[in-house]
Design an enzyme around this catalytic site. Sequence first.
Site, PDB file in Angstrom:
ATOM      1  N   GLU A 169      -1.195   0.555 -10.800  1.00 25.84           N
ATOM      2  CA  GLU A 169       0.107   0.470 -10.145  1.00 25.84           C
ATOM      3  C   GLU A 169       1.164   1.158 -11.000  1.00 25.84           C
ATOM      4  O   GLU A 169       1.243   0.922 -12.216  1.00 25.84           O
ATOM      5  CB  GLU A 169       0.466  -1.004  -9.916  1.00 25.84           C
TER       6      GLU A 169
ATOM      7  N   ARG B 128       8.034  -9.042   3.336  1.00 19.24           N
ATOM      8  CA  ARG B 128       6.971  -8.315   2.650  1.00 19.24           C
ATOM      9  C   ARG B 128       6.745  -8.860   1.249  1.00 19.24           C
ATOM     10  O   ARG B 128       5.605  -8.992   0.791  1.00 19.24           O
ATOM     11  CB  ARG B 128       7.328  -6.823   2.571  1.00 19.24           C
TER      12      ARG B 128
ATOM     13  N   ARG C 195      20.934  -1.797   9.763  1.00 16.36           N
ATOM     14  CA  ARG C 195      20.145  -3.011   9.600  1.00 16.36           C
ATOM     15  C   ARG C 195      21.019  -4.136   9.084  1.00 16.36           C
ATOM     16  O   ARG C 195      21.916  -3.926   8.268  1.00 16.36           O
ATOM     17  CB  ARG C 195      18.987  -2.788   8.617  1.00 16.36           C
TER      18      ARG C 195
ATOM     19  N   ASP D 138      -0.098   3.902   4.398  1.00 16.50           N
ATOM     20  CA  ASP D 138       0.971   4.891   4.522  1.00 16.50           C
ATOM     21  C   ASP D 138       0.638   6.210   3.841  1.00 16.50           C
ATOM     22  O   ASP D 138       1.149   7.259   4.232  1.00 16.50           O
ATOM     23  CB  ASP D 138       2.276   4.345   3.935  1.00 16.50           C
TER      24      ASP D 138
ATOM     25  N   ALA E 245       1.966  -1.647   9.187  1.00 11.87           N
ATOM     26  CA  ALA E 245       1.227  -2.541   8.288  1.00 11.87           C
ATOM     27  C   ALA E 245      -0.109  -2.932   8.890  1.00 11.87           C
ATOM     28  O   ALA E 245      -1.115  -3.052   8.188  1.00 11.87           O
ATOM     29  CB  ALA E 245       2.064  -3.784   7.993  1.00 11.87           C
TER      30      ALA E 245
END
Length: 490
Positions: A95, A178, A258, A370, A383
């Site tokens: 990561e 998420r 948003r 993705d 997702a």
Amino acid sequence: MSYIDNRLVMLRLLHGHGRAAEAIDLTSGAGFRCRSLKRTIDLLSTSHRLGENHAMGSEVSPKKQFTVAIVGGGIGGLALAIGLLRRNVPVQIYEAAPAFRETGLGLSIGPAAHRALPRIDPKLRVTYDSLVTTNADSPGFERFRDTWFEVVWASGDDEGELMMDLKALPSGQTTLRRADFLAALVAMIPDNTAHFDKRLVSLTERADSVQLSFEDGTTVAADVVVGCDGIKSRVKEFMLPEEVEQTRPRYSGMYCYRAVLEMQDAVTAVGNHRARVATWYIGSGCYAITYPIMNGKKLNFGMYKLDEEAWDSDGWVRPGTKEDLDSDMGHMGSYVNALMKYVSDTSQWAIFEHPPVSSYCRSRVAILGDAAHASTPHQGAGAGQAIEDALVLAELLADNAVVTPEDVVAAFRAYDSVRRPRSQKVVTSSKENADLLCLCHEGIRDDGNKLRQAWNERFQWLWNLDIDEHIESGRDHLHRHLRNEGGQWS
């Protein structure tokens, strides 16, 4: 202890050997805001039942002669890792960030991906269901449990009228943060599996390995690699260097505003029903979306605007003003305008799309989620496609015929054969759905009957996937590839 800390403790009980008595002790605190005790016990029971239904076969499987290096620790990468670990396939995760993290806000999956979760690992579905908000979480709205969205005319002669109730049987609309889901997945990853601050700078295939070089100066000789590193995937760039330019993320011709509103403010603005049941407001050149989150305590509110101009910002977000918001969305009727009064942040968020790539694999390298098929958000399927990817790839890599890294090349090709056609169709369908929602789809526009037919057909195709058949199709491809004389996997 915070709300999230409490919830993660509960999830660790679900993942380990937690007993109902432990759940009783945990939920006794006044500040605990997770699901009810009854639902917790139900989820524990469900986990046990799913584990029985989907237990791995009792036959002894040949030991794998490879370790899967997963680049990227988002939801897709962790779901794949969990599926592989459950199937006794060795995994290491690399990561780029100092810790696992998610940058997005909400997450929702449809029925097909919901059915895929327990096939990856039964605990995944239990975890997801313990965290989600549904339409039925508001007392009195239990009958909307299987509703995906109610579709309402935003303006015009039928302003405020219900056009259709789009059902997503049996799971309905489910949403969660998420970050909460990611944190729960992290709790399922064993120690010494993940490596952080590993930002990929090069990927080179050698005769017997794939060398990963990282920004911190370290290198890893991996047997096989799966890139789960998002829409700007470095793995994809190294895997398909000849397609880098034509497959860069591009502006889709739409941006959005948003906001997260207090539920009581939303009820004041649009009434109890419209605030508490997930809704699409469809209008000319725009659409708006609302759905309850945080167990019905807040409302997520998004407003999407078709835009013929080029995106004039280096980033994905640019500042906007209240005047911009009113100019863009002011024609969208009384419901949308009433909610807009509670919007404080008028930033404009670009919606990007992912041009299709020619393959999801090359030799010992594959891409997932993705990295392979980033989608616009207009049908809430991005997702879910990553979850479907993870299930199919985990099943193929765990197949008894896949023992060596050379066998994995065949598994990657089989994965590409079944997942690329479906997921790329989902990307195209999502883009087209924006035009449907904005009443500008050629041949349909504002014809209510045609809109209902189009949405029923599109979503039934998306949601009614036969998971077993999908996996077996991949397995058939795998075994054909393995039988191919000469074993040439380019």
